[in-house]
Design a protein around this motif. Sequence first.
Motif, PDB file in Angstrom:
ATOM      1  N   SER A   1       0.819  -1.210   0.000  1.00 48.81           N
ATOM      2  CA  SER A   1       0.000   0.000   0.000  1.00 48.81           C
ATOM      3  C   SER A   1       0.852   1.257   0.000  1.00 48.81           C
ATOM      4  O   SER A   1       1.985   1.256   0.484  1.00 48.81           O
ATOM      5  CB  SER A   1      -0.919   0.011   1.226  1.00 48.81           C
ATOM      6  OG  SER A   1      -1.816  -1.069   1.179  1.00 48.81           O
TER       7      SER A   1
ATOM      8  N   GLY B   1       2.332   2.754  -2.338  1.00 50.19           N
ATOM      9  CA  GLY B   1       3.523   2.722  -3.181  1.00 50.19           C
ATOM     10  C   GLY B   1       4.730   2.109  -2.503  1.00 50.19           C
ATOM     11  O   GLY B   1       5.864   2.285  -2.943  1.00 50.19           O
TER      12      GLY B   1
ATOM     13  N   THR C   1      12.122   4.541  -1.933  1.00 52.23           N
ATOM     14  CA  THR C   1      11.246   5.509  -2.580  1.00 52.23           C
ATOM     15  C   THR C   1      10.792   4.969  -3.928  1.00 52.23           C
ATOM     16  O   THR C   1      11.618   4.652  -4.782  1.00 52.23           O
ATOM     17  CB  THR C   1      11.979   6.858  -2.777  1.00 52.23           C
ATOM     18  OG1 THR C   1      12.418   7.311  -1.503  1.00 52.23           O
ATOM     19  CG2 THR C   1      11.066   7.888  -3.408  1.00 52.23           C
ATOM     20  N   SER C   2       9.458   4.847  -4.113  1.00 56.30           N
ATOM     21  CA  SER C   2       8.937   4.321  -5.371  1.00 56.30           C
ATOM     22  C   SER C   2       8.484   5.428  -6.313  1.00 56.30           C
ATOM     23  O   SER C   2       8.385   5.216  -7.516  1.00 56.30           O
ATOM     24  CB  SER C   2       7.756   3.383  -5.114  1.00 56.30           C
ATOM     25  OG  SER C   2       6.636   4.124  -4.652  1.00 56.30           O
ATOM     26  N   GLY C   3       8.162   6.605  -5.771  1.00 58.51           N
ATOM     27  CA  GLY C   3       7.691   7.695  -6.605  1.00 58.51           C
ATOM     28  C   GLY C   3       6.201   7.655  -6.880  1.00 58.51           C
ATOM     29  O   GLY C   3       5.689   8.423  -7.692  1.00 58.51           O
ATOM     30  N   THR C   4       5.478   6.743  -6.216  1.00 62.47           N
ATOM     31  CA  THR C   4       4.029   6.668  -6.380  1.00 62.47           C
ATOM     32  C   THR C   4       3.389   6.395  -5.032  1.00 62.47           C
ATOM     33  O   THR C   4       4.036   5.872  -4.126  1.00 62.47           O
ATOM     34  CB  THR C   4       3.614   5.578  -7.387  1.00 62.47           C
ATOM     35  OG1 THR C   4       2.194   5.641  -7.568  1.00 62.47           O
ATOM     36  CG2 THR C   4       3.997   4.190  -6.909  1.00 62.47           C
ATOM     37  N   THR C   5       2.111   6.761  -4.919  1.00 66.20           N
ATOM     38  CA  THR C   5       1.353   6.402  -3.727  1.00 66.20           C
ATOM     39  C   THR C   5       0.312   5.338  -4.072  1.00 66.20           C
ATOM     40  O   THR C   5      -0.487   4.948  -3.227  1.00 66.20           O
ATOM     41  CB  THR C   5       0.639   7.631  -3.123  1.00 66.20           C
ATOM     42  OG1 THR C   5      -0.198   8.215  -4.124  1.00 66.20           O
ATOM     43  CG2 THR C   5       1.656   8.648  -2.625  1.00 66.20           C
ATOM     44  N   ASN C   6       0.336   4.854  -5.315  1.00 66.59           N
ATOM     45  CA  ASN C   6      -0.567   3.784  -5.729  1.00 66.59           C
ATOM     46  C   ASN C   6      -0.195   2.478  -5.040  1.00 66.59           C
ATOM     47  O   ASN C   6       0.974   2.235  -4.743  1.00 66.59           O
ATOM     48  CB  ASN C   6      -0.510   3.566  -7.244  1.00 66.59           C
ATOM     49  CG  ASN C   6      -1.062   4.739  -8.011  1.00 66.59           C
ATOM     50  OD1 ASN C   6      -1.995   5.392  -7.568  1.00 66.59           O
ATOM     51  ND2 ASN C   6      -0.486   5.011  -9.165  1.00 66.59           N
TER      52      ASN C   6
ATOM     53  N   LEU D   1       0.915  -1.161  -4.808  1.00 68.04           N
ATOM     54  CA  LEU D   1       1.708  -2.069  -5.642  1.00 68.04           C
ATOM     55  C   LEU D   1       1.387  -3.490  -5.186  1.00 68.04           C
ATOM     56  O   LEU D   1       1.485  -3.796  -4.003  1.00 68.04           O
ATOM     57  CB  LEU D   1       3.195  -1.764  -5.492  1.00 68.04           C
ATOM     58  CG  LEU D   1       3.593  -0.317  -5.824  1.00 68.04           C
ATOM     59  CD1 LEU D   1       5.066  -0.090  -5.549  1.00 68.04           C
ATOM     60  CD2 LEU D   1       3.253   0.025  -7.264  1.00 68.04           C
TER      61      LEU D   1
END
Length: 123
Positions: A92, A94, A109-114, A116
Amino acid sequence: GGAYGNSKFVVASTYGYIFTSSDGTSWVNVTSKSASALKDVAYGNSQFAAVGDGGTAITSSDGTSWSTQTTGTTTNFKGITSGNSTWVIVGSGGLIATQTAEEDVTERTSGTTNVLYRVIYKE
């Protein structure tokens, strides 16, 4: 005996249930209510690992006896894989986290808050 003598399928489910099978036909429930809902299971570094809600991570060397691991997060884990002596967990918000023999679970750090859901490794 044989090349597949120690082969094992492992299934993880809601409420922390773990099911195992040596042939994919006959299944045994080896744990019940052991953890939060489990979302994924993988094998690597000579052990099984399953992850799930609330930062839950459990490991097993034989697929039958499982131990809870401390992850330091309550983020919901969705997927796990192993490759290059590293575990990678996604989830959750990202979440991408790694864990090696030398370090604890470390968020990256993934760069998204979506959310995965799955991670795979190809050698």
